[in-house]
Enzyme design. Structure first.
Site, PDB file in Angstrom:
ATOM      1  N   CYS A 130       0.455  -1.029   0.121  1.00 58.94           N
ATOM      2  CA  CYS A 130      -0.154  -0.071   0.089  1.00 58.94           C
ATOM      3  C   CYS A 130       0.420   1.112   0.044  1.00 58.94           C
ATOM      4  O   CYS A 130       0.303   2.054  -0.078  1.00 58.94           O
ATOM      5  CB  CYS A 130      -1.247  -0.368   1.033  1.00 58.94           C
ATOM      6  SG  CYS A 130      -2.682  -1.641   1.605  1.00 58.94           S
ATOM      7  N   HIS A 262      -3.325   7.865   6.051  1.00 64.94           N
ATOM      8  CA  HIS A 262      -3.557   6.196   5.512  1.00 64.94           C
ATOM      9  C   HIS A 262      -4.471   6.133   6.047  1.00 64.94           C
ATOM     10  O   HIS A 262      -5.253   5.834   4.129  1.00 64.94           O
ATOM     11  CB  HIS A 262      -2.406   5.968   5.824  1.00 64.94           C
ATOM     12  CG  HIS A 262      -2.461   3.806   5.300  1.00 64.94           C
ATOM     13  ND1 HIS A 262      -1.761   4.056   4.230  1.00 64.94           N
ATOM     14  CD2 HIS A 262      -2.967   2.968   5.295  1.00 64.94           C
ATOM     15  CE1 HIS A 262      -1.592   2.499   3.257  1.00 64.94           C
ATOM     16  NE2 HIS A 262      -2.724   2.369   4.378  1.00 64.94           N
ATOM     17  N   HIS A 295      -9.446   2.076  -1.627  1.00 63.88           N
ATOM     18  CA  HIS A 295      -8.201   2.287  -1.414  1.00 63.88           C
ATOM     19  C   HIS A 295      -7.919   1.740  -2.249  1.00 63.88           C
ATOM     20  O   HIS A 295      -8.106  -0.174  -2.670  1.00 63.88           O
ATOM     21  CB  HIS A 295      -8.351   1.359   0.078  1.00 63.88           C
ATOM     22  CG  HIS A 295      -6.439   0.823   0.646  1.00 63.88           C
ATOM     23  ND1 HIS A 295      -5.336   1.793  -0.102  1.00 63.88           N
ATOM     24  CD2 HIS A 295      -6.249  -0.097   0.845  1.00 63.88           C
ATOM     25  CE1 HIS A 295      -4.339   1.241   0.382  1.00 63.88           C
ATOM     26  NE2 HIS A 295      -4.449   0.513   1.525  1.00 63.88           N
TER      27      HIS A 295
END
Length: 861
Positions: A130, A262, A295
């Site tokens: 990520c 995040h 995401h």
């Protein structure tokens, strides 16, 4: 150490074909996680994965059809990001530009990092889950800082084409059952997967023609052995990491206005709270673009960068979605940490920190600071705006024409994309009362030739409008300084000339020469360099400047000297006229005292001689309905035997101005030296080879063979007349081939000299000449446009996009074939997940498979 700027960006985002559409969706609070029957239940999905302009990138159709869709989109987005920075991507070839691409789980990875021929910087793909794309940015930033490259293209890509790609994150219970990213909310329960492709272009600040923001620091840490599970960052280590990141660049964490979190964890946000909130007077704003779009995993970091860069440019933060009640696991939330839930203004010098955590342990923090951007007050409002643009398609050029008619500040769209790839070119001139437009398809590449007009076209008011242009005005001041010993003010002449001013040959010569010099320098600043130059009469003085033989000071003093010698010499009264006869006809018909002195075109000649004789001959020709036009020569018979009394004085004075003549280049086609002129071989040789006093004394007293010179201009050329008035346009059009173009930079018939010049520049652009019009304004570029949104692509053709419906496997011999697909379903926590299992049913494996059972129960978790 020189700062690094984020100068360009572009991307494709869920429900958003461009950064502009993405920004509007963020600002209006639109949920970009949507349902799609053919792909999966709810996630963030890109539009038109099957579109790609293969011919633009010179990709063979067979190759384009087999390319990973991520690579196809990434190519277009990379081009757009460079264009968004105000640069022509083709000009990066051979430059010290690095390429970093964040991508996970794609067979395109090797392709993305394989082309080392285009640029000479590092090139690599990055995969740390990520945090991949923000780590790619950190690596690019550090590479520029360390001197390994001067600029970098940083890209990211993530597509969710098949459910199998989410299998691992589903097993780890990372996916949200209700398919939403509820960042910082008490109901946070995982995330919705998303797609994105984004690219940013970063470079040293001094080399950036435009900047969204500055990258102040970028630092990474790898959480090694820690008590937390491997999918979580270490709170303690992250706290130390943040302190080091801000200390390293000398920033106080309390000066940060916002942190783009995040958004899928709480430990990193608690570390942010401990480092950045103590001692603050106002709450630290918290954002997370994942709440808006889902995401995008390896692509998520650059999505956050794009959001924050545009927010700093627009001075407003877009709201988070799905935040109702603060998560109690995050200390200080809704006190010194404040989640952005509505569009929130940012200060002029905002600082934003961006956090990204990879579930394997790599975390990155990037610090951005607002760049100073010109406001509308910084623009020169006295100038109209000239927009030059190009497109792939005819519809594209029409759309751009409409767009630029509304743009009120200089565009940063590159002006010089090769016509091979953008065959349509257009221009728009916007002033206070009207908008002038034109566009056309560029034909063959054309050479540019400069044509310099002589004496006789001067007029009251010439050059006055052009003084509003900073560069033109600056050169005029330099011309005045060059002849300051003679107490002549060129600017004053341009502004205040009356009907008698230019009857003085000194004033006419120095003013005409200054205008031509200034126009040469304007064209030079725009990037225009001639393949050939031709001067008529005194226009050859300026040829010396254009050819690099003389300095500006020498050229102005030569013009003054020519005018002074003519004025101070007692000459017989003379006259000049243009007549509609050929050179041969004029030579045969001119009476005594009248001399053909200028061969202008096949049917146009200038005559010169005794005043009465010229006037009588003009009357005779008029009685025969032959075209005639008496010139304003101030009673002087230029280029005739009547000029011989000036010769010796002019030659003597010119030797003082040009003591050491330089050779003329092959570009300069002479109009005053030919096989038919003076008998002294040494004088001819000297005059022909150098821009000497002898050459120009010969020019003053000899015939002008302009037509002979013009015939040496090749086909498909552009003849640019550089003068105070386009007096030679008709002659040039009759003399040049139909494939050639004629352009005049000035005209006494036009009401605004700036508009006249801009139309000429626009015509040069549409004929294929590259012009850097940014130099015209001496100001920063547009702060109101999303340039990448207006790059035109040819998307008429669709290409293959893999999906679960056409899953295939390959034999060891490399051939692709259909498989027998069996499906197993599992229901857990109200979430249905489908696994597609491929069993090889080829004939040679059937016996081996008989009696075997595939049992999925052991893999349920």
């Amino acid at each position: 150490m020189e700062e690094i700027s984020l100068a360009g960006l572009s991307g494709r985002f869920p429900e958003s074909k461009s950064v502009e559409e993405f920004w509007k969706n963020l600002l209006t609070g639109k949920d970009l996680v949507t349902e799609h029957e053919q792909r999966s239940k709810r996630n963030g999905k890109l539009k038109e994965l099957d579109k790609f302009d293969a011919s633009f990138f010179e990709v063979h159709p067979k190759q384009a059809n087999n390319m990973d869709p991520q690579l196809r989109i990434l190519l277009e987005v990379s081009f757009e990001a460079i264009v968004d920075a105000g640069l022509n991507p083709s000009k990066l070839a051979g430059s010290r530009t690095g390429v970093w691409v964040a991508v996970s789980g794609s067979k395109a990875r090797e392709v993305l990092a394989a082309d080392h021929e285009t640029t000479e910087g590092p090139s690599m793909s990055v995969d740390t889950a990520c945090s991949s794309s923000l780590l790619a940015l950190q690596m690019a930033f550090q590479s520029i800082r360390d001197g390994h490259c001067d600029a970098a293209i940083v890209g990211e890509t993530n597509l969710v084409l098949k459910p199998q790609s989410c299998l691992q994150t589903q097993r780890l219970n990372m996916l949200s059952p209700d398919e939403a990213c509820k960042s910082s909310d008490i109901e946070i329960n995982g995330y919705a997967p998303s797609e994105a492709v984004a690219v940013v272009y970063i470079t040293k600040k001094g080399a950036a023609p435009w900047s969204y923001c500055d990258v102040i620091n970028a630092k990474t840490i790898s959480n090694g052995r820690k008590k937390e599970a491997f999918t979580f960052p270490s709170g303690y280590q992250h706290e130390t990491f943040l302190r080091e990141t801000y200390s390293q660049c000398g920033l106080d964490p309390r000066d940060v206005n916002c942190v783009e979190a995040h958004g899928t964890d709480t430990k990193a946000l608690n570390a942010i709270d401990k480092v950045m909130t103590p001692g603050r007077m106002t709450p630290l704003l918290i954002g997370s673009v994942k709440s808006n779009m889902g995401h995008s995993e390896p692509a998520s970091g650059l999505c956050a960068v794009v959001k924050c860069a545009v927010a700093m440019w627009k001075k407003v933060l877009p709201p988070n979605l799905h935040f109702e009640e603060p998560n109690p696991s995050i200390s200080d939330l809704n006190e010194m940490l404040k989640v952005v839930t509505k569009p929130t203004p940012l200060p002029q010098n905002a600082i934003i920190g961006i956090n990204s955590c990879g579930y394997g342990g790599s975390s990155v923090h990037v610090i951005l600071r607002s760049s100073s951007i010109a406001t509308d007050d910084d623009l020169n409002t006295n100038l109209p705006l000239l927009h030059l643009f190009s497109a792939r398609t005819e519809q594209g050029i029409k759309d751009l024409t409409s767009y630029y008619q509304t743009l009120k500040s200089p565009s940063r769209m590159p002006y010089d994309i090769c016509p091979k790839f953008h065959p349509y070119r257009g221009y728009v001139i916007n002033d206070r009362v009207q908008s002038l437009t034109s566009h056309q398809r560029v034909a063959a590449e054309k050479e540019v030739w400069f044509i310099f007009t002589g004496h006789g076209i001067q007029w009251k008011g010439m050059g006055k409008d052009l003084l509003r242009m900073p560069l033109f005005s600056k050169v005029i001041e330099q011309c005045t300084s060059a002849i300051k010993e003679y107490n002549i003010d060129i600017r004053n002449l341009l502004v205040n000339a009356d009907d008698t001013t230019y009857k003085n040959p000194i004033m006419a010569y120095v003013t005409l020469t200054a205008i031509q010099i200034a126009l040469i320098d304007v064209l030079k600043s725009l990037g225009v360099s001639p393949s050939g130059i031709i001067g008529m009469s005194m226009g050859e003085l300026v040829c010396s400047y254009a050819d690099g033989c003389w300095t500006l000071e020498q050229t102005m003093k030569a013009a003054y000297t020519r005018g002074k010698c003519i004025k101070e010499t007692e000459l017989l009264p003379g006259a000049m006229a243009v007549i509609g006869l050929s050179w041969e006809e004029s030579s045969n018909q001119c009476p005594p005292g009248v001399f053909p002195m200028g061969n202008n075109a096949h049917d146009c000649v200038t005559i010169s001689g005794h005043e009465q004789a010229v006037n009588d001959f003009v009357n005779e020709l008029q009685s025969k309905n032959i075209f005639t036009h008496l010139m304003h020569s101030g009673g002087v018979a230029f280029h005739s035997p009547l000029m011989l009394p000036v010769y010796s004085t002019f030659l003597k004075e010119m030797k003082k101005v040009i003591p050491d003549p330089k050779p003329r280049s092959s570009r300069w086609i002479s109009t005053s030296v030919s096989k038919n002129l003076p008998e002294d071989p040494e004088e001819i040789e000297l005059a022909a080879l150098t821009s000497s006093a002898e050459y120009h004394a010969n020019n003053l007293c000899n015939t002008v063979m302009f037509y002979d010179a013009v015939k040496q201009i090749p086909e498909n050329a552009i003849a640019v007349e550089i003068s105070a008035h386009g007096a030679m346009q008709s002659m040039l059009q009759r003399s040049l081939p139909p494939s050639s173009e004629c352009v005049a930079l000035a005209s006494r018939k036009e009401s605004d000299g700036i508009i006249t010049l801009y139309k000429a520049l626009g015509k040069l652009h549409t004929c294929g000449v590259d012009l850097n019009t940014h130099t015209l304004y001496c100001t920063a570029l547009s702060r109101d446009e999303f340039v990448s949104s207006h790059v035109d692509w040819n998307h008429e053709q669709s290409w293959f996009v893999p999906s679960v419906d056409n899953s295939t496997t390959s034999h060891p011999d490399g051939h692709m074939r259909n498989d027998v697909i069996k499906t197993a379903k599992r229901v857990s926590a109200s979430h249905e997940f489908t696994s597609h299992l491929c069993a090889d049913a080829s004939q040679d494996s059937i016996d081996h498979s008989c009696g075997h059972v595939i049992d999925c129960r052991g893999n349920a978790d």
